[in-house]
Design a protein around this motif. Structure first.
Motif, PDB file in Angstrom:
ATOM      1  N   LEU A  37      -1.197 -51.548  45.539  1.00 17.45           N
ATOM      2  CA  LEU A  37      -1.462 -51.621  44.104  1.00 17.45           C
ATOM      3  C   LEU A  37      -2.917 -51.281  43.810  1.00 17.45           C
ATOM      4  CD1 LEU A  37      -0.443 -52.372  41.253  1.00 17.45           C
ATOM      5  CD2 LEU A  37      -1.093 -54.739  41.752  1.00 17.45           C
ATOM      6  N   ASP A  38      -3.825 -51.747  44.651  1.00 14.93           N
ATOM      7  CA  ASP A  38      -5.246 -51.449  44.456  1.00 14.93           C
ATOM      8  C   ASP A  38      -5.512 -49.952  44.578  1.00 14.93           C
ATOM      9  OD1 ASP A  38      -5.959 -54.064  43.976  1.00 14.93           O
ATOM     10  OD2 ASP A  38      -6.449 -54.488  46.068  1.00 14.93           O
ATOM     11  N   ARG A  39      -4.833 -49.290  45.494  1.00 17.48           N
ATOM     12  CA  ARG A  39      -4.994 -47.830  45.632  1.00 17.48           C
ATOM     13  C   ARG A  39      -4.510 -47.130  44.371  1.00 17.48           C
ATOM     14  NH1 ARG A  39      -3.392 -48.883  51.024  1.00 17.48           N
ATOM     15  NH2 ARG A  39      -1.215 -48.332  50.553  1.00 17.48           N
ATOM     16  N   TRP A  40      -3.369 -47.607  43.835  1.00 14.58           N
ATOM     17  CA  TRP A  40      -2.838 -47.020  42.593  1.00 14.58           C
ATOM     18  C   TRP A  40      -3.845 -47.178  41.470  1.00 14.58           C
ATOM     19  CZ3 TRP A  40       2.013 -44.983  40.882  1.00 14.58           C
ATOM     20  CH2 TRP A  40       2.131 -44.899  39.503  1.00 14.58           C
ATOM     21  N   ILE A  41      -4.365 -48.390  41.309  1.00 15.92           N
ATOM     22  CA  ILE A  41      -5.310 -48.656  40.218  1.00 15.92           C
ATOM     23  C   ILE A  41      -6.588 -47.854  40.415  1.00 15.92           C
ATOM     24  CG2 ILE A  41      -6.738 -50.451  39.144  1.00 15.92           C
ATOM     25  CD1 ILE A  41      -4.491 -52.434  39.782  1.00 15.92           C
ATOM     26  N   GLY A  42      -7.013 -47.712  41.677  1.00 15.82           N
ATOM     27  CA  GLY A  42      -8.215 -46.935  41.943  1.00 15.82           C
ATOM     28  C   GLY A  42      -8.069 -45.482  41.549  1.00 15.82           C
ATOM     29  N   ASN A  43      -6.864 -44.941  41.715  1.00 17.11           N
ATOM     30  CA  ASN A  43      -6.617 -43.545  41.347  1.00 17.11           C
ATOM     31  C   ASN A  43      -6.218 -43.386  39.886  1.00 17.11           C
ATOM     32  OD1 ASN A  43      -6.828 -41.947  43.936  1.00 17.11           O
ATOM     33  ND2 ASN A  43      -5.351 -43.485  44.578  1.00 17.11           N
ATOM     34  N   SER A  44      -5.787 -44.478  39.274  1.00 19.94           N
ATOM     35  CA  SER A  44      -5.363 -44.422  37.870  1.00 19.94           C
ATOM     36  C   SER A  44      -5.947 -45.603  37.110  1.00 19.94           C
ATOM     37  CB  SER A  44      -3.831 -44.433  37.772  1.00 19.94           C
ATOM     38  OG  SER A  44      -3.266 -43.378  38.487  1.00 19.94           O
ATOM     39  N   PRO A  45      -7.273 -45.658  36.970  1.00 18.36           N
ATOM     40  CA  PRO A  45      -7.891 -46.796  36.280  1.00 18.36           C
ATOM     41  C   PRO A  45      -7.408 -46.904  34.836  1.00 18.36           C
ATOM     42  CG  PRO A  45      -9.473 -45.005  36.603  1.00 18.36           C
ATOM     43  CD  PRO A  45      -8.260 -44.649  37.397  1.00 18.36           C
ATOM     44  N   GLY A  46      -7.156 -48.130  34.414  1.00 18.02           N
ATOM     45  CA  GLY A  46      -6.698 -48.359  33.054  1.00 18.02           C
ATOM     46  C   GLY A  46      -5.233 -48.086  32.831  1.00 18.02           C
ATOM     47  N   TYR A  47      -4.479 -47.798  33.903  1.00 21.42           N
ATOM     48  CA  TYR A  47      -3.071 -47.425  33.739  1.00 21.42           C
ATOM     49  C   TYR A  47      -2.266 -48.541  33.068  1.00 21.42           C
ATOM     50  CZ  TYR A  47       1.559 -45.609  34.878  1.00 21.42           C
ATOM     51  OH  TYR A  47       2.844 -45.142  34.801  1.00 21.42           O
ATOM     52  N   THR A  49      -3.511 -50.999  31.166  1.00 20.25           N
ATOM     53  CA  THR A  49      -4.189 -51.561  30.002  1.00 20.25           C
ATOM     54  C   THR A  49      -3.311 -51.451  28.756  1.00 20.25           C
ATOM     55  OG1 THR A  49      -6.349 -50.964  30.913  1.00 20.25           O
ATOM     56  CG2 THR A  49      -6.241 -51.445  28.553  1.00 20.25           C
ATOM     57  N   GLY A  50      -3.054 -52.579  28.126  1.00 14.85           N
ATOM     58  CA  GLY A  50      -2.266 -52.581  26.895  1.00 14.85           C
ATOM     59  C   GLY A  50      -0.782 -52.384  27.083  1.00 14.85           C
ATOM     60  N   LEU A  74      -3.176 -60.596  39.782  1.00 17.00           N
ATOM     61  CA  LEU A  74      -2.878 -59.458  38.913  1.00 17.00           C
ATOM     62  C   LEU A  74      -3.793 -59.461  37.697  1.00 17.00           C
ATOM     63  CD1 LEU A  74       1.023 -59.503  39.107  1.00 17.00           C
ATOM     64  CD2 LEU A  74      -0.535 -57.917  40.246  1.00 17.00           C
ATOM     65  N   GLY A  75      -4.099 -60.655  37.194  1.00 17.99           N
ATOM     66  CA  GLY A  75      -5.013 -60.753  36.061  1.00 17.99           C
ATOM     67  C   GLY A  75      -6.390 -60.220  36.401  1.00 17.99           C
ATOM     68  N   HIS A  76      -6.855 -60.478  37.625  1.00 18.79           N
ATOM     69  CA  HIS A  76      -8.144 -59.947  38.066  1.00 18.79           C
ATOM     70  C   HIS A  76      -8.130 -58.415  38.095  1.00 18.79           C
ATOM     71  CE1 HIS A  76      -9.575 -63.861  38.720  1.00 18.79           C
ATOM     72  NE2 HIS A  76      -9.128 -64.070  39.962  1.00 18.79           N
ATOM     73  N   ARG A  77      -6.956 -57.836  38.216  1.00 18.11           N
ATOM     74  CA  ARG A  77      -6.807 -56.380  38.256  1.00 18.11           C
ATOM     75  C   ARG A  77      -6.514 -55.790  36.881  1.00 18.11           C
ATOM     76  NH1 ARG A  77      -5.558 -58.598  43.018  1.00 18.11           N
ATOM     77  NH2 ARG A  77      -5.805 -57.382  44.955  1.00 18.11           N
ATOM     78  N   GLY A  78      -6.617 -56.617  35.855  1.00 17.44           N
ATOM     79  CA  GLY A  78      -6.399 -56.140  34.490  1.00 17.44           C
ATOM     80  C   GLY A  78      -4.944 -56.004  34.111  1.00 17.44           C
ATOM     81  N   ILE A  79      -4.052 -56.684  34.853  1.00 16.30           N
ATOM     82  CA  ILE A  79      -2.617 -56.606  34.578  1.00 16.30           C
ATOM     83  C   ILE A  79      -2.163 -57.931  33.978  1.00 16.30           C
ATOM     84  CG2 ILE A  79      -0.322 -56.268  35.549  1.00 16.30           C
ATOM     85  CD1 ILE A  79      -1.631 -54.676  37.789  1.00 16.30           C
ATOM     86  N   ARG A  80      -1.723 -57.895  32.741  1.00 17.08           N
ATOM     87  CA  ARG A  80      -1.248 -59.095  32.066  1.00 17.08           C
ATOM     88  C   ARG A  80       0.269 -59.150  32.137  1.00 17.08           C
ATOM     89  NH1 ARG A  80      -2.048 -60.771  25.676  1.00 17.08           N
ATOM     90  NH2 ARG A  80      -0.965 -62.776  25.813  1.00 17.08           N
ATOM     91  N   ILE A  81       0.786 -60.216  32.740  1.00 15.86           N
ATOM     92  CA  ILE A  81       2.231 -60.375  32.892  1.00 15.86           C
ATOM     93  C   ILE A  81       2.810 -61.029  31.646  1.00 15.86           C
ATOM     94  CG2 ILE A  81       4.063 -61.398  34.283  1.00 15.86           C
ATOM     95  CD1 ILE A  81       2.475 -59.161  35.652  1.00 15.86           C
ATOM     96  N   TYR A  82       3.774 -60.364  31.027  1.00 18.74           N
ATOM     97  CA  TYR A  82       4.385 -60.874  29.802  1.00 18.74           C
ATOM     98  C   TYR A  82       5.542 -61.828  30.111  1.00 18.74           C
ATOM     99  CZ  TYR A  82       1.825 -57.804  26.634  1.00 18.74           C
ATOM    100  OH  TYR A  82       0.843 -57.200  25.894  1.00 18.74           O
ATOM    101  N   ALA A  83       6.282 -61.571  31.201  1.00 26.07           N
ATOM    102  CA  ALA A  83       7.425 -62.413  31.535  1.00 26.07           C
ATOM    103  C   ALA A  83       7.740 -62.242  33.014  1.00 26.07           C
ATOM    104  CB  ALA A  83       8.638 -62.073  30.677  1.00 26.07           C
ATOM    105  N   ILE A  84       8.515 -63.192  33.540  1.00 29.46           N
ATOM    106  CA  ILE A  84       8.862 -63.203  34.965  1.00 29.46           C
ATOM    107  C   ILE A  84      10.378 -63.214  35.112  1.00 29.46           C
ATOM    108  CG2 ILE A  84       8.802 -64.590  37.085  1.00 29.46           C
ATOM    109  CD1 ILE A  84       6.033 -65.546  36.243  1.00 29.46           C
ATOM    110  N   GLU A  85      10.883 -62.383  36.009  1.00 31.29           N
ATOM    111  CA  GLU A  85      12.302 -62.383  36.365  1.00 31.29           C
ATOM    112  C   GLU A  85      12.457 -63.064  37.720  1.00 31.29           C
ATOM    113  OE1 GLU A  85      14.863 -58.854  35.198  1.00 31.29           O
ATOM    114  OE2 GLU A  85      12.894 -57.910  35.355  1.00 31.29           O
ATOM    115  N   LEU A  86      13.213 -64.144  37.761  1.00 36.41           N
ATOM    116  CA  LEU A  86      13.444 -64.867  39.017  1.00 36.41           C
ATOM    117  C   LEU A  86      14.733 -65.665  38.873  1.00 36.41           C
ATOM    118  CD1 LEU A  86      12.530 -65.682  41.831  1.00 36.41           C
ATOM    119  CD2 LEU A  86      11.163 -67.499  40.800  1.00 36.41           C
TER     120      LEU A  86
END
Length: 247
Positions: A37-47, A49-50, A74-86
């Motif tokens: 996930l960190d590699r993805w975010i590093g190549n696509s910063p802000g992906y 966001t919002g 995930l929050g530290h990576r700028g990803i806000r989770i709206y809901a959880i499936e479990l």
């Protein structure tokens, strides 16, 4: 003596609205998944966001304490989770995102059927193209007549996207169908995002930051030198993203 007229009670208006949300499905070992996930975010910063993001934990099935740690990570990576499936998991505390019940995965067929039904009823589609720069073609195809500048995003949930110009670095195209770029593709292109594994990406010159089909992706660093700067197509072959030169 005067009497005040009773105030009319205003009714509360409820509306149902569907929207496309991105789903993250962590797998064990979680440390390796987070590295990817960190590699993805590093190549696509802000992906992310919002964007509304759901956390599907039906594969990982973690304990509540692990969920708490993961949501924070995930929050530290700028990803806000709206809901959880479990399904069948322990009850989530009020400090965690709510559990999502009865969610259905979106498909391109379902969205296309909805768009066609709306058109038959004479109703405008929810997403409207900018006048003069975009146009809808037959078969639910969106044509972008102007170059896509850095920071711009084109999202089309009803079919293919055709870009007559180039796509700048730092911009993105997201489509439920295929993506055709008649200029240079320097940004990010994600085709088949609603489960269409037959979607493809075509471009006249590949300098993309990221190419993705149905969730399978390849970053610029992972692409072979033989397909950089060339006319290429990207497609899925047995759950593997292939990038091949055209011609």
């Amino acid at each position: 003596m005067t009497f005040a007229a009773p105030l009319e009670a205003k009714s509360i208006r409820f509306r149902a609205r569907s929207f496309v949300a991105f789903t993250l499905t962590p797998e064990a070992p979680l440390s390796e998944w987070l590295e990817s996930l960190d590699r993805w975010i590093g190549n696509s910063p802000g992906y992310f966001t919002g964007r509304p993001v759901l956390l599907d934990l039906n594969v990982l099935k973690p304990e509540v304490s692990q969920i708490e740690t993961l949501v924070v990570e995930l929050g530290h990576r700028g990803i806000r989770i709206y809901a959880i499936e479990l399904e069948g998991g322990a009850a989530l505390g009020a400090h965690l995102p709510p559990a999502l019940i009865g969610a259905k995965e979106a498909t391109s067929d379902g969205l296309l059927a909805g768009a066609k039904a709306a058109a038959a009823a004479g109703k405008p589609e929810e997403a409207k193209a900018d006048e003069g720069s975009q146009a809808r073609l037959g078969g639910d195809t969106l044509m972008v007549k102007t170059p896509i500048r850095s920071g711009q995003s084109v999202f089309h949930a009803h079919g293919d996207v055709i870009v007559l110009g180039s796509v700048a670095s730092g911009s993105e195209i997201v489509a439920s169908g295929s993506i055709h770029v008649y200029g240079t593709l320097r940004g990010r292109a994600s085709a088949g995002v609603l489960g269409n594994s037959a979607a493809r990406i075509f471009c006249r010159r590949n300098e993309a930051e990221l190419l993705s089909v149905d969730g399978w992706y390849c970053t610029a660093e992972e692409m072979e030198a033989s397909v950089r700067g060339k006319a290429v197509q990207a497609f899925l072959d047995n759950d593997t993203l292939r990038i091949a030169a055209l011609g």
